[in-house]
Design a protein around this motif. Structure first.
Motif, PDB file in Angstrom:
ATOM      1  N   UNK A 149      -3.892  -5.078  -8.507  1.00 51.06           N
ATOM      2  CA  UNK A 149      -3.264  -5.658  -9.691  1.00 51.06           C
ATOM      3  C   UNK A 149      -1.879  -5.023  -9.981  1.00 51.06           C
ATOM      4  N   UNK A 150      -1.790  -3.798 -10.077  1.00 45.55           N
ATOM      5  CA  UNK A 150      -0.927  -3.031 -10.489  1.00 45.55           C
ATOM      6  C   UNK A 150      -0.035  -2.013  -9.613  1.00 45.55           C
ATOM      7  N   UNK A 151      -0.824  -1.386  -8.845  1.00 46.62           N
ATOM      8  CA  UNK A 151      -0.215  -0.268  -7.986  1.00 46.62           C
ATOM      9  C   UNK A 151      -0.524  -0.374  -6.366  1.00 46.62           C
ATOM     10  N   UNK A 152       0.089  -1.336  -5.723  1.00 48.10           N
ATOM     11  CA  UNK A 152      -0.252  -1.678  -4.443  1.00 48.10           C
ATOM     12  C   UNK A 152      -0.064  -0.403  -3.373  1.00 48.10           C
ATOM     13  N   UNK A 153       0.668   0.527  -3.890  1.00 51.55           N
ATOM     14  CA  UNK A 153       1.043   1.660  -2.923  1.00 51.55           C
ATOM     15  C   UNK A 153      -0.013   2.948  -3.487  1.00 51.55           C
ATOM     16  N   UNK A 154      -0.779   2.641  -4.288  1.00 51.70           N
ATOM     17  CA  UNK A 154      -1.968   3.718  -4.577  1.00 51.70           C
ATOM     18  C   UNK A 154      -2.859   3.994  -3.290  1.00 51.70           C
ATOM     19  N   UNK A 155      -2.780   5.432  -2.697  1.00 52.44           N
ATOM     20  CA  UNK A 155      -3.554   5.695  -1.644  1.00 52.44           C
ATOM     21  C   UNK A 155      -4.678   6.323  -1.936  1.00 52.44           C
ATOM     22  N   UNK A 156      -5.647   5.558  -1.247  1.00 53.51           N
ATOM     23  CA  UNK A 156      -7.255   6.330  -1.535  1.00 53.51           C
ATOM     24  C   UNK A 156      -7.894   5.987  -0.209  1.00 53.51           C
ATOM     25  N   UNK A 157      -8.620   6.807   0.169  1.00 57.16           N
ATOM     26  CA  UNK A 157      -9.449   6.710   1.705  1.00 57.16           C
ATOM     27  C   UNK A 157     -10.780   6.279   1.064  1.00 57.16           C
TER      28      UNK A 157
END
Ligand code: SF4
Ligand code: SF4
Ligand code: FES
Length: 253
Positions: free
Chosen positions: A42-50
């Motif tokens: 919803x807010x941060x499509x570039x947030x990286x998480x594995x």
């Protein structure tokens, strides 16, 4: 629907980063990974998480939640105080790739240095082996490891001393070594490796690794302490002679 704030580490292009607040909806049954995914959607499509399994089995979603190493997919929101922002940061012990993703490849390099199981000669005329069930039961626990590396993350020997990464294998690999050393079929002598390359002497049995293990492996009591005792025993010529007479078994049973 209720709202909660997630204070998530975001990398900045060119290095460094900062915690950033995201407010999102939360509902019953959610875990931290769900909230991170909602922020991503919803807010941060570039947030990286594995992540991979969302079931506490792949060991990918390791992070520090409110300063404690935990799996994001196994940390239920109802176990946290949602009146305060929930702080979600990457594991600090390993180099940061982006946001919540760290480079854990050092661990796999350490793993490659450990000598694999080396079976002794079969002990029955038909070429098969005899083992005591209790010997198998004793090492079974160590095979539950999902290689999340939360124990490596929390261990102060690795975390506070970058130089120790060259001379200390860490708790995940102490239980691997313990499993091999206690294995009833294994004939390899890893004593010099455990002492020198793995650096077991640097461990001062603080038990922090055991406290964060999501598989509840008794890393220190069942792995590290017996391994340390074996290293001490291996100096004792009487113990060594007894083992020779008992047919090269390493566990002295
Ligand atoms: S018990 Fe040893 S291996 Fe585990 S966290 Fe403490 S120093 Fe590290
Ligand atoms: S021993 Fe526990 S904390 Fe350490 S890597 Fe394995 S599962 Fe994770
Ligand atoms: S996603 Fe697999 S352990 Fe969390």
């Amino acid at each position: 629907m209720a709202q909660a704030t997630f204070r998530i580490w975001r990398s900045q292009p060119g290095g460094g980063g900062a915690l950033q607040d995201y407010q999102t909806e939360v509902s019953e049954g959610m875990v931290v990974l769900d909230a991170v995914h909602r922020v991503q959607a919803e807010q941060a499509p570039d947030l990286a998480c594995r992540w991979n399994c969302k079931a506490g089995k792949c060991g990918s979603c390791s992070a520090e939640i409110n300063g404690r190493p935990r799996l994001m997919c196994m940390t239920r929101l109802n176990s946290l105080n949602l009146n305060e922002p929930v702080i979600v940061e990457p594991m600090r012990t390993f180099p940061l790739i982006k946001d919540l993703v760290t480079d854990v490849s050092w661990n796999f390099k350490v793993k490659k240095t450990i000598r694999k199981i080396t079976p002794r000669a079969p002990d029955a005329p038909d070429g098969t082996y005899r083992m005591m069930q209790e010997d198998i039961d004793r090492i079974q626990e160590f095979h539950k490891c999902i290689e999340c590396f939360l124990c490596q993350d929390v261990c102060h020997v690795i975390r506070d001393h970058e130089a120790h990464k060259k001379a200390f294998a860490g708790p995940r690999f102490f239980i691997k070594l313990a499993g091999l050393e206690m294995h009833p079929l294994d004939a390899a002598d890893r004593t010099p490796f455990v002492r020198r390359e793995a650096g077991i002497g640097l461990c001062n049995i603080t038990k922090c690794c055991t406290e964060v293990c999501p598989e509840h492996i008794h890393i220190t009591d069942n792995g590290i302490i017996p391994l340390k005792e074996r290293m001490a025993d291996s100096f004792d010529p009487i113990v060594w002679l007894l083992r020779r007479f008992r047919g090269m078994r390493k566990d002295g049973a």
